[in-house]
Design a protein around this motif. Structure first.
Motif, PDB file in Angstrom:
ATOM      1  N   LYS A 100       0.828  -1.214   0.000  1.00  0.00           N
ATOM      2  CA  LYS A 100       0.000   0.000   0.000  1.00  0.00           C
ATOM      3  C   LYS A 100       0.858   1.258   0.000  1.00  0.00           C
ATOM      4  O   LYS A 100       0.502   2.263  -0.624  1.00  0.00           O
ATOM      5  N   LYS A 101       2.001   1.227   0.670  1.00  0.00           N
ATOM      6  CA  LYS A 101       2.903   2.374   0.658  1.00  0.00           C
ATOM      7  C   LYS A 101       3.484   2.596  -0.745  1.00  0.00           C
ATOM      8  O   LYS A 101       3.630   3.732  -1.197  1.00  0.00           O
ATOM      9  N   VAL A 102       3.787   1.490  -1.431  1.00  0.00           N
ATOM     10  CA  VAL A 102       4.313   1.592  -2.798  1.00  0.00           C
ATOM     11  C   VAL A 102       3.227   2.129  -3.731  1.00  0.00           C
ATOM     12  O   VAL A 102       3.484   3.018  -4.547  1.00  0.00           O
ATOM     13  N   VAL A 103       2.012   1.593  -3.621  1.00  0.00           N
ATOM     14  CA  VAL A 103       0.899   2.076  -4.455  1.00  0.00           C
ATOM     15  C   VAL A 103       0.693   3.571  -4.244  1.00  0.00           C
ATOM     16  O   VAL A 103       0.529   4.335  -5.208  1.00  0.00           O
ATOM     17  N   LYS A 104       0.724   4.017  -3.000  1.00  0.00           N
ATOM     18  CA  LYS A 104       0.535   5.436  -2.703  1.00  0.00           C
ATOM     19  C   LYS A 104       1.628   6.291  -3.362  1.00  0.00           C
ATOM     20  O   LYS A 104       1.348   7.360  -3.915  1.00  0.00           O
ATOM     21  N   ALA A 105       2.865   5.797  -3.309  1.00  0.00           N
ATOM     22  CA  ALA A 105       3.970   6.546  -3.930  1.00  0.00           C
ATOM     23  C   ALA A 105       3.787   6.625  -5.446  1.00  0.00           C
ATOM     24  O   ALA A 105       3.983   7.680  -6.050  1.00  0.00           O
ATOM     25  N   VAL A 106       3.400   5.516  -6.075  1.00  0.00           N
ATOM     26  CA  VAL A 106       3.183   5.487  -7.522  1.00  0.00           C
ATOM     27  C   VAL A 106       2.029   6.421  -7.901  1.00  0.00           C
ATOM     28  O   VAL A 106       2.133   7.205  -8.845  1.00  0.00           O
ATOM     29  N   GLN A 107       0.939   6.351  -7.142  1.00  0.00           N
ATOM     30  CA  GLN A 107      -0.203   7.224  -7.421  1.00  0.00           C
ATOM     31  C   GLN A 107       0.151   8.694  -7.215  1.00  0.00           C
ATOM     32  O   GLN A 107      -0.452   9.568  -7.829  1.00  0.00           O
ATOM     33  N   GLY A 108       1.145   8.948  -6.374  1.00  0.00           N
ATOM     34  CA  GLY A 108       1.600  10.313  -6.139  1.00  0.00           C
ATOM     35  C   GLY A 108       2.607  10.798  -7.174  1.00  0.00           C
ATOM     36  O   GLY A 108       3.167  11.889  -7.041  1.00  0.00           O
ATOM     37  N   GLY A 109       2.863   9.989  -8.198  1.00  0.00           N
ATOM     38  CA  GLY A 109       3.742  10.410  -9.283  1.00  0.00           C
ATOM     39  C   GLY A 109       5.180   9.955  -9.173  1.00  0.00           C
ATOM     40  O   GLY A 109       6.007  10.311 -10.025  1.00  0.00           O
ATOM     41  N   GLN A 110       5.511   9.183  -8.146  1.00  0.00           N
ATOM     42  CA  GLN A 110       6.886   8.716  -8.005  1.00  0.00           C
ATOM     43  C   GLN A 110       7.154   7.519  -8.923  1.00  0.00           C
ATOM     44  O   GLN A 110       6.254   6.748  -9.252  1.00  0.00           O
ATOM     45  N   ILE A 111       8.391   7.386  -9.316  1.00  0.00           N
ATOM     46  CA  ILE A 111       8.879   6.191  -9.996  1.00  0.00           C
ATOM     47  C   ILE A 111       9.499   5.348  -8.887  1.00  0.00           C
ATOM     48  O   ILE A 111      10.340   5.837  -8.126  1.00  0.00           O
ATOM     49  N   VAL A 112       9.063   4.095  -8.764  1.00  0.00           N
ATOM     50  CA  VAL A 112       9.485   3.275  -7.630  1.00  0.00           C
ATOM     51  C   VAL A 112      10.287   2.071  -8.087  1.00  0.00           C
ATOM     52  O   VAL A 112       9.862   1.330  -8.972  1.00  0.00           O
ATOM     53  N   SER A 113      11.454   1.906  -7.484  1.00  0.00           N
ATOM     54  CA  SER A 113      12.237   0.681  -7.632  1.00  0.00           C
ATOM     55  C   SER A 113      11.790  -0.227  -6.491  1.00  0.00           C
ATOM     56  O   SER A 113      11.906   0.146  -5.314  1.00  0.00           O
ATOM     57  N   TYR A 114      11.270  -1.411  -6.829  1.00  0.00           N
ATOM     58  CA  TYR A 114      10.595  -2.255  -5.839  1.00  0.00           C
ATOM     59  C   TYR A 114      11.023  -3.705  -6.019  1.00  0.00           C
ATOM     60  O   TYR A 114      11.090  -4.196  -7.147  1.00  0.00           O
ATOM     61  N   SER A 115      11.322  -4.376  -4.924  1.00  0.00           N
ATOM     62  CA  SER A 115      11.638  -5.804  -5.007  1.00  0.00           C
ATOM     63  C   SER A 115      11.109  -6.528  -3.786  1.00  0.00           C
ATOM     64  O   SER A 115      11.069  -5.984  -2.681  1.00  0.00           O
ATOM     65  N   VAL A 116      10.676  -7.765  -4.032  1.00  0.00           N
ATOM     66  CA  VAL A 116      10.264  -8.677  -2.964  1.00  0.00           C
ATOM     67  C   VAL A 116      10.999  -9.975  -3.220  1.00  0.00           C
ATOM     68  O   VAL A 116      10.855 -10.579  -4.290  1.00  0.00           O
ATOM     69  N   VAL A 117      11.807 -10.391  -2.256  1.00  0.00           N
ATOM     70  CA  VAL A 117      12.610 -11.592  -2.417  1.00  0.00           C
ATOM     71  C   VAL A 117      12.202 -12.611  -1.360  1.00  0.00           C
ATOM     72  O   VAL A 117      12.343 -12.361  -0.158  1.00  0.00           O
TER      73      VAL A 117
END
Length: 135
Positions: free
Chosen positions: A57-74
């Motif tokens: 949800k924090k990543v979604v909020k950042a993307v919706q706010g116009g940020q480009i997000v580098s994201y990984s789940v390992v």
């Protein structure tokens, strides 16, 4: 009888809300329902920490706010185990308007634990569960 999915899930490594495909095996890992999201069966307690849904949800909020997000789940495993002991989540946002980099999740470890109504304790799905333990 508890419905399938109440306790165990096929977690999306890249969340559906971020475009992750639930039909691609390379995007799925076995996880507890509570490590993935909220508990459906309310007889047990809430997850003892921040689960995958919290960070997604924090990543979604950042993307919706116009940020480009580098994201990984390992997924992290113990020895030759085939079920993860947990998930390491990392995300950094970049605001193209300001050039600012914002940490969202830094080496956040989400343990793959499931609560047992049988013994009233949390157990990690990535480790062998005691014989006869009922979840």
């Amino acid at each position: 009888m508890i419905k399938r999915g109440y306790w165990r899930n096929a977690c999306h490594l890249l969340a559906n809300s971020l475009g992750g495909d639930g039909d691609r095996y390379e995007n799925l890992a076995t996880c507890s329902r509570t490590a993935n999201s909220y508990a459906i069966d309310k007889r047990g307690p809430d997850y003892p920490g921040r689960n995958m849904d919290y960070w997604e949800k924090k990543v979604v909020k950042a993307v919706q706010g116009g940020q480009i997000v580098s994201y990984s789940v390992v997924p992290k495993y113990s020895g030759s185990g085939v079920v993860p002991i947990g998930f390491e989540m990392n995300a950094v946002g970049f605001d193209p308007a300001t050039g600012a980099m914002t940490p969202i999740a830094t080496n956040e470890f989400v343990p793959n634990v499931m609560y047992s109504l049988h013994d009233g304790a949390w157990h990690n799905m990535g480790y062998s569960s005691p014989s006869g333990l009922v979840y």
